[in-house]
Scaffold this active site. Structure first.
Site, PDB file in Angstrom:
ATOM      1  N   GLY A  14      -3.049  -0.524   6.600  1.00 36.46           N
ATOM      2  CA  GLY A  14      -4.339  -1.145   6.260  1.00 36.46           C
ATOM      3  C   GLY A  14      -4.583  -2.373   7.124  1.00 36.46           C
ATOM      4  O   GLY A  14      -3.679  -3.179   7.318  1.00 36.46           O
ATOM      5  N   ARG A  75      -2.889   5.126   9.427  1.00 36.29           N
ATOM      6  CA  ARG A  75      -1.677   5.478   8.666  1.00 36.29           C
ATOM      7  C   ARG A  75      -1.221   6.805   9.268  1.00 36.29           C
ATOM      8  O   ARG A  75      -1.890   7.819   9.083  1.00 36.29           O
ATOM      9  CB  ARG A  75      -2.006   5.623   7.177  1.00 36.29           C
ATOM     10  CG  ARG A  75      -2.558   4.325   6.553  1.00 36.29           C
ATOM     11  CD  ARG A  75      -2.617   4.409   5.056  1.00 36.29           C
ATOM     12  NE  ARG A  75      -3.416   3.355   4.467  1.00 36.29           N
ATOM     13  CZ  ARG A  75      -2.972   2.128   4.173  1.00 36.29           C
ATOM     14  NH1 ARG A  75      -1.720   1.822   4.416  1.00 36.29           N
ATOM     15  NH2 ARG A  75      -3.766   1.239   3.630  1.00 36.29           N
ATOM     16  N   ASP A 106       4.411  -2.755   4.343  1.00 36.95           N
ATOM     17  CA  ASP A 106       5.705  -2.110   4.071  1.00 36.95           C
ATOM     18  C   ASP A 106       5.837  -0.721   4.695  1.00 36.95           C
ATOM     19  O   ASP A 106       6.908  -0.358   5.181  1.00 36.95           O
ATOM     20  CB  ASP A 106       6.037  -2.113   2.573  1.00 36.95           C
ATOM     21  CG  ASP A 106       4.927  -1.527   1.722  1.00 36.95           C
ATOM     22  OD1 ASP A 106       3.868  -1.188   2.281  1.00 36.95           O
ATOM     23  OD2 ASP A 106       5.126  -1.402   0.501  1.00 36.95           O
ATOM     24  N   THR A 130      -0.753  -7.728   5.839  1.00 38.49           N
ATOM     25  CA  THR A 130      -1.306  -6.918   4.747  1.00 38.49           C
ATOM     26  C   THR A 130      -1.973  -7.851   3.746  1.00 38.49           C
ATOM     27  O   THR A 130      -1.424  -8.927   3.453  1.00 38.49           O
ATOM     28  CB  THR A 130      -0.227  -6.082   4.022  1.00 38.49           C
ATOM     29  OG1 THR A 130      -0.758  -5.629   2.761  1.00 38.49           O
ATOM     30  CG2 THR A 130       1.044  -6.869   3.731  1.00 38.49           C
ATOM     31  N   ASP A 132      -2.017  -7.436   0.760  1.00 35.09           N
ATOM     32  CA  ASP A 132      -1.308  -7.311  -0.521  1.00 35.09           C
ATOM     33  C   ASP A 132      -0.293  -8.428  -0.791  1.00 35.09           C
ATOM     34  O   ASP A 132       0.150  -8.590  -1.927  1.00 35.09           O
ATOM     35  CB  ASP A 132      -0.577  -5.965  -0.604  1.00 35.09           C
ATOM     36  CG  ASP A 132      -1.546  -4.803  -0.721  1.00 35.09           C
ATOM     37  OD1 ASP A 132      -2.737  -5.047  -0.968  1.00 35.09           O
ATOM     38  OD2 ASP A 132      -1.103  -3.651  -0.557  1.00 35.09           O
ATOM     39  N   ASP A 134       2.892  -8.684  -0.238  1.00 35.05           N
ATOM     40  CA  ASP A 134       4.007  -8.123  -1.011  1.00 35.05           C
ATOM     41  C   ASP A 134       5.259  -7.860  -0.174  1.00 35.05           C
ATOM     42  O   ASP A 134       5.982  -6.902  -0.426  1.00 35.05           O
ATOM     43  CB  ASP A 134       3.557  -6.825  -1.716  1.00 35.05           C
ATOM     44  CG  ASP A 134       3.092  -5.774  -0.735  1.00 35.05           C
ATOM     45  OD1 ASP A 134       2.954  -6.088   0.463  1.00 35.05           O
ATOM     46  OD2 ASP A 134       2.863  -4.633  -1.158  1.00 35.05           O
ATOM     47  N   ARG A 176      -2.393  -1.761  -4.885  1.00 38.76           N
ATOM     48  CA  ARG A 176      -1.834  -0.589  -5.581  1.00 38.76           C
ATOM     49  C   ARG A 176      -0.561  -0.961  -6.310  1.00 38.76           C
ATOM     50  O   ARG A 176      -0.351  -0.599  -7.451  1.00 38.76           O
ATOM     51  CB  ARG A 176      -1.527   0.500  -4.541  1.00 38.76           C
ATOM     52  CG  ARG A 176      -2.188   1.814  -4.846  1.00 38.76           C
ATOM     53  CD  ARG A 176      -1.799   2.890  -3.866  1.00 38.76           C
ATOM     54  NE  ARG A 176      -1.535   2.426  -2.516  1.00 38.76           N
ATOM     55  CZ  ARG A 176      -2.197   2.807  -1.431  1.00 38.76           C
ATOM     56  NH1 ARG A 176      -3.169   3.682  -1.546  1.00 38.76           N
ATOM     57  NH2 ARG A 176      -1.880   2.358  -0.235  1.00 38.76           N
TER      58      ARG A 176
HETATM   59  O1  F6P Z   1      -2.201  -2.081   1.737  1.00 36.80           O
HETATM   60  C1  F6P Z   1      -3.439  -2.672   1.746  1.00 36.80           C
HETATM   61  C2  F6P Z   1      -4.411  -1.935   0.896  1.00 36.80           C
HETATM   62  O2  F6P Z   1      -5.663  -2.543   1.055  1.00 36.80           O
HETATM   63  C3  F6P Z   1      -4.046  -1.825  -0.588  1.00 36.80           C
HETATM   64  O3  F6P Z   1      -4.354  -2.976  -1.340  1.00 36.80           O
HETATM   65  C4  F6P Z   1      -4.838  -0.628  -0.994  1.00 36.80           C
HETATM   66  O4  F6P Z   1      -4.271  -0.025  -2.128  1.00 36.80           O
HETATM   67  C5  F6P Z   1      -4.746   0.260   0.203  1.00 36.80           C
HETATM   68  O5  F6P Z   1      -4.534  -0.590   1.301  1.00 36.80           O
HETATM   69  C6  F6P Z   1      -5.945   1.135   0.471  1.00 36.80           C
HETATM   70  O6  F6P Z   1      -5.679   1.922   1.581  1.00 36.80           O
HETATM   71  P1  F6P Z   1      -6.755   2.800   2.361  1.00 36.80           P
HETATM   72  O7  F6P Z   1      -7.671   1.873   3.086  1.00 36.80           O
HETATM   73  O8  F6P Z   1      -5.961   3.638   3.286  1.00 36.80           O
HETATM   74  O9  F6P Z   1      -7.491   3.575   1.321  1.00 36.80           O
END
Ligand code: F6P
Length: 328
Positions: A14, A75, A106, A130, A132, A134, A176
């Site tokens: 992300g 990803r 991560d 990120t 997040d 985390d 998440r």
């Molecule tokens: O890891 C960052 C994040 O924004 C999370 O908070 C979220 O759950 C996820 O990515 C969403 O991913 P995507 O943009 O691939 O739907």
């Protein structure tokens, strides 16, 4: 000591505001130290597809204020396979790249660690990027500050309309597995309740508290729900609560991907600059399989293994308790 001469840089997973200042810092620190730099597009996907380009000091001009990432991100599932990794390695060898800086969360670090264990002749340094927040080994990750400010700005606006209509809002924020944004935004916006993936909230208590708020003559209530909450998303929780809390007109807002965009805050621009600079210097010093982070305002270097395995850091109970008390 391992000596590097050509460095690749990529962003993966992300996107997070602050990635561009970090790319700028990596490129310019590397060039200052006499290294060649290659930009790898779309994270590990660019490694596998051989989508790379030579960068110079001007390749990163005027990007400090840009959200997203000029290198793009993805990803990449094929990088999880042995074949994908082998193709990526062969492409790196072809371009004579001997070190990479990977900026991501991560998932990105899991790939980076596996890759560098398989192919230890390529030095790998991680930068935590990120929203997040985390990862173990850095008090803050790139993008978390900007994303939290974006969330706060949105919730303040929702509070205006919630107050005007005497409404109860359930606002879903990203995370998440991480309640970091939810908790900080909850404190900053005076949320009546904050639901986090790290801690299961009893719905009965939530309902009782919301009823209490009504008796305390609150004209609006805001409940922040991190997307990974065990009860489901904000819509699911709102449905359960609405059955019991009839006096409130209940509304739901999902903030979604707007949280990932926007110009990075001063904090994230400085953090990105510091971490990018530190990552290149660590590689020059011969380090690999490490992550650079910031703790107590100092650069800290943690092994990727530790950053990932200690991933389950503790919920900040004290902050949550304070938020509860301050919202009476
Ligand atoms: O890891 C960052 C994040 O924004 C999370 O908070 C979220 O759950 C996820 O990515 C969403 O991913 P995507 O943009 O691939 O739907």
């Amino acid at each position: 000591m391992r000596k590097i001469s050509k460095l690749g840089v990529l962003t993966s997973g992300g996107d997070a505001p602050g990635m561009n200042p970090c790319i700028r810092s990596v490129v310019r620190t590397a060039i200052y130290n006499g290294l060649q730099v290659v930009g790898i597009r779309r994270g590990y996907q660019g490694l596998i597809e051989d989508d790379m380009y030579d960068m110079n000091t001007r390749s990163v001009s005027n990007i400090l204020d840009l959200g997203g990432t000029i290198l793009k991100t993805a990803r990449c599932l094929p990088f999880r396979t042995d074949e994908g990794m082998e193709t990526a390695y062969q492409n790196l060898k072809k371009h004579e790249i001997d070190a990479i800086v990977v900026i991501g969360g991560d998932g990105t670090f899991t790939g980076a660690l596996r890759f560098s264990q398989k192919y230890p002749d390529i030095a790998v340094l991680g930068v935590p990027g990120t929203i997040d927040n985390d990862l173990y080994g850095s008090t803050y990750t790139l993008g978390f500050d900007t994303a939290t400010n974006t969330v706060i700005e949105a919730i303040d606006k929702i509070r205006d309309t919630a107050d005007a209509h005497d409404r109860l809002f359930f606002i879903e924020v990203m995370g998440r597995d991480s309640g970091a944004i939810a908790l900080r935004a909850g404190i900053s916006c005076g949320a009546e309740a904050i639901l986090l993936p790290e801690k299961e909230t009893a719905i009965e208590n939530l309902i009782e508290n919301l009823k209490g708020g009504q008796y305390n003559k609150k004209s609006s209530s805001i409940v922040i729900v991190a997307e990974g909450d065990k009860h489901g998303g904000a819509y699911d929780i709102a449905k359960i609560v609405q059955k019991e809390v009839k006096f409130y007109d209940v509304k739901v807002t999902i903030l979604g991907h707007l949280q990932r965009g926007g110009s990075p805050s001063a904090f994230d621009r400085i953090l990105g600059s510091r971490l990018g600079y530190a990552a290149v210097n660590a590689l020059i010093a011969g380090k690999s399989q490490m992550m650079v982070g910031l703790e107590a305002n100092h650069i800290k270097i943690t092994s990727l293994e530790e950053a990932l395995n200690q991933h389950d850091f503790k919920l900040e109970e004290d902050l949550l308790q304070m938020a509860e008390i301050l919202s009476i």
